[in-house]
Scaffold this active site. Structure first.
Site, PDB file in Angstrom:
ATOM      1  N   HIS A   1      -2.208   3.207  -5.709  1.00  0.00           N
ATOM      2  CA  HIS A   1      -3.216   2.210  -6.095  1.00  0.00           C
ATOM      3  C   HIS A   1      -4.599   2.822  -5.895  1.00  0.00           C
ATOM      4  O   HIS A   1      -4.746   3.885  -5.305  1.00  0.00           O
ATOM      5  CB  HIS A   1      -3.061   0.913  -5.281  1.00  0.00           C
ATOM      6  CG  HIS A   1      -3.277   1.087  -3.815  1.00  0.00           C
ATOM      7  ND1 HIS A   1      -2.336   1.672  -2.973  1.00  0.00           N
ATOM      8  CD2 HIS A   1      -4.330   0.775  -3.028  1.00  0.00           C
ATOM      9  CE1 HIS A   1      -2.799   1.686  -1.735  1.00  0.00           C
ATOM     10  NE2 HIS A   1      -4.015   1.158  -1.735  1.00  0.00           N
TER      11      HIS A   1
ATOM     12  N   HIS B   1     -12.917  10.097  -8.396  1.00  0.00           N
ATOM     13  CA  HIS B   1     -11.945  10.180  -9.482  1.00  0.00           C
ATOM     14  C   HIS B   1     -10.844  11.200  -9.184  1.00  0.00           C
ATOM     15  O   HIS B   1     -10.585  12.107  -9.974  1.00  0.00           O
ATOM     16  CB  HIS B   1     -12.629  10.454 -10.825  1.00  0.00           C
ATOM     17  CG  HIS B   1     -13.285   9.229 -11.368  1.00  0.00           C
ATOM     18  ND1 HIS B   1     -14.498   8.792 -10.902  1.00  0.00           N
ATOM     19  CD2 HIS B   1     -12.881   8.352 -12.303  1.00  0.00           C
ATOM     20  CE1 HIS B   1     -14.830   7.687 -11.538  1.00  0.00           C
ATOM     21  NE2 HIS B   1     -13.863   7.385 -12.390  1.00  0.00           N
TER      22      HIS B   1
ATOM     23  N   GLU C   1     -12.777  -0.264   1.758  1.00  0.00           N
ATOM     24  CA  GLU C   1     -11.849  -0.003   0.658  1.00  0.00           C
ATOM     25  C   GLU C   1     -11.833  -1.166  -0.319  1.00  0.00           C
ATOM     26  O   GLU C   1     -11.379  -1.010  -1.437  1.00  0.00           O
ATOM     27  CB  GLU C   1     -10.458   0.357   1.156  1.00  0.00           C
ATOM     28  CG  GLU C   1      -9.773  -0.667   2.005  1.00  0.00           C
ATOM     29  CD  GLU C   1      -8.357  -0.246   2.367  1.00  0.00           C
ATOM     30  OE1 GLU C   1      -8.111   0.932   2.656  1.00  0.00           O
ATOM     31  OE2 GLU C   1      -7.490  -1.113   2.343  1.00  0.00           O
TER      32      GLU C   1
ATOM     33  N   HIS D   1      -9.049   2.372  -5.240  1.00  0.00           N
ATOM     34  CA  HIS D   1     -10.131   1.645  -4.576  1.00  0.00           C
ATOM     35  C   HIS D   1     -11.477   2.157  -5.068  1.00  0.00           C
ATOM     36  O   HIS D   1     -11.601   3.292  -5.518  1.00  0.00           O
ATOM     37  CB  HIS D   1     -10.115   1.875  -3.058  1.00  0.00           C
ATOM     38  CG  HIS D   1      -8.963   1.294  -2.342  1.00  0.00           C
ATOM     39  ND1 HIS D   1      -8.784  -0.056  -2.172  1.00  0.00           N
ATOM     40  CD2 HIS D   1      -7.904   1.889  -1.735  1.00  0.00           C
ATOM     41  CE1 HIS D   1      -7.681  -0.272  -1.482  1.00  0.00           C
ATOM     42  NE2 HIS D   1      -7.120   0.895  -1.216  1.00  0.00           N
TER      43      HIS D   1
ATOM     44  N   CYS E   1       0.804  -1.227   0.000  1.00  0.00           N
ATOM     45  CA  CYS E   1       0.000   0.000   0.000  1.00  0.00           C
ATOM     46  C   CYS E   1       0.837   1.277   0.000  1.00  0.00           C
ATOM     47  O   CYS E   1       0.297   2.375  -0.061  1.00  0.00           O
ATOM     48  CB  CYS E   1      -0.964   0.005   1.180  1.00  0.00           C
ATOM     49  SG  CYS E   1      -2.261  -1.247   1.002  1.00  0.00           S
TER      50      CYS E   1
END
Length: 140
Positions: free
Chosen positions: A27, A71, A129, A29, A23
């Site tokens: 990345h 976004h 998440e 979710h 993490c």
């Protein structure tokens, strides 16, 4: 005690600065916010008679909170070099800097506090998440 539950979701990217594991890399979710609103009584009269509050209001306000992050690339303040932030802004990426490490735990308290500020009697907020991993926040 009556409890209403509403959910909203947003897609975003983040990373955990100072974390030793996967993490620490950028990345994304599909975050899901699940809010529980409580009341010991129902509205006694008028349009909301027999309700805690209007589900439409909760859904609208929760969606508004989720849309603030949708976004985007969420990052913790001071976790990126100024030149990195400048380069990402130059590329027109949607960046959101937060004063906390962007974990499900911290987001659950963040959304709890925001809903409470809106006047809701919040029982708990859970932030997923992934479909199998979530964190919840409630007041003592």
């Amino acid at each position: 005690m009556y409890t209403l539950k509403a959910e909203a979701a947003f897609d975003s990217a983040h990373f955990l600065s100072g974390y030793d594991g996967k993490c620490s890399n950028l990345h994304g979710h599909r975050w899901v916010i699940s809010a529980e609103i409580m009341s010991s009584q129902l509205v006694p009269e008028g349009q909301l008679r027999g309700m805690v509050t209007d589900f439409g209001d909760i859904k609208r306000d929760l969606k508004s909170l989720a849309d603030e992050f949708d976004h985007s690339f969420i990052y913790e303040k001071n976790s990126l070099k100024e030149t990195t932030v400048a380069a990402l802004k130059e590329e027109n990426f949607r960046l959101i800097e937060v004063d906390f490490r962007p974990t499900a735990e911290n987001f659950s308290k963040y959304f709890y506090d925001r809903l409470a500020e809106m006047g809701y009697n919040v029982k708990a907020v859970t932030v997923y998440e992934t479909p199998n991993n979530c964190a919840s926040y409630t007041k003592d």
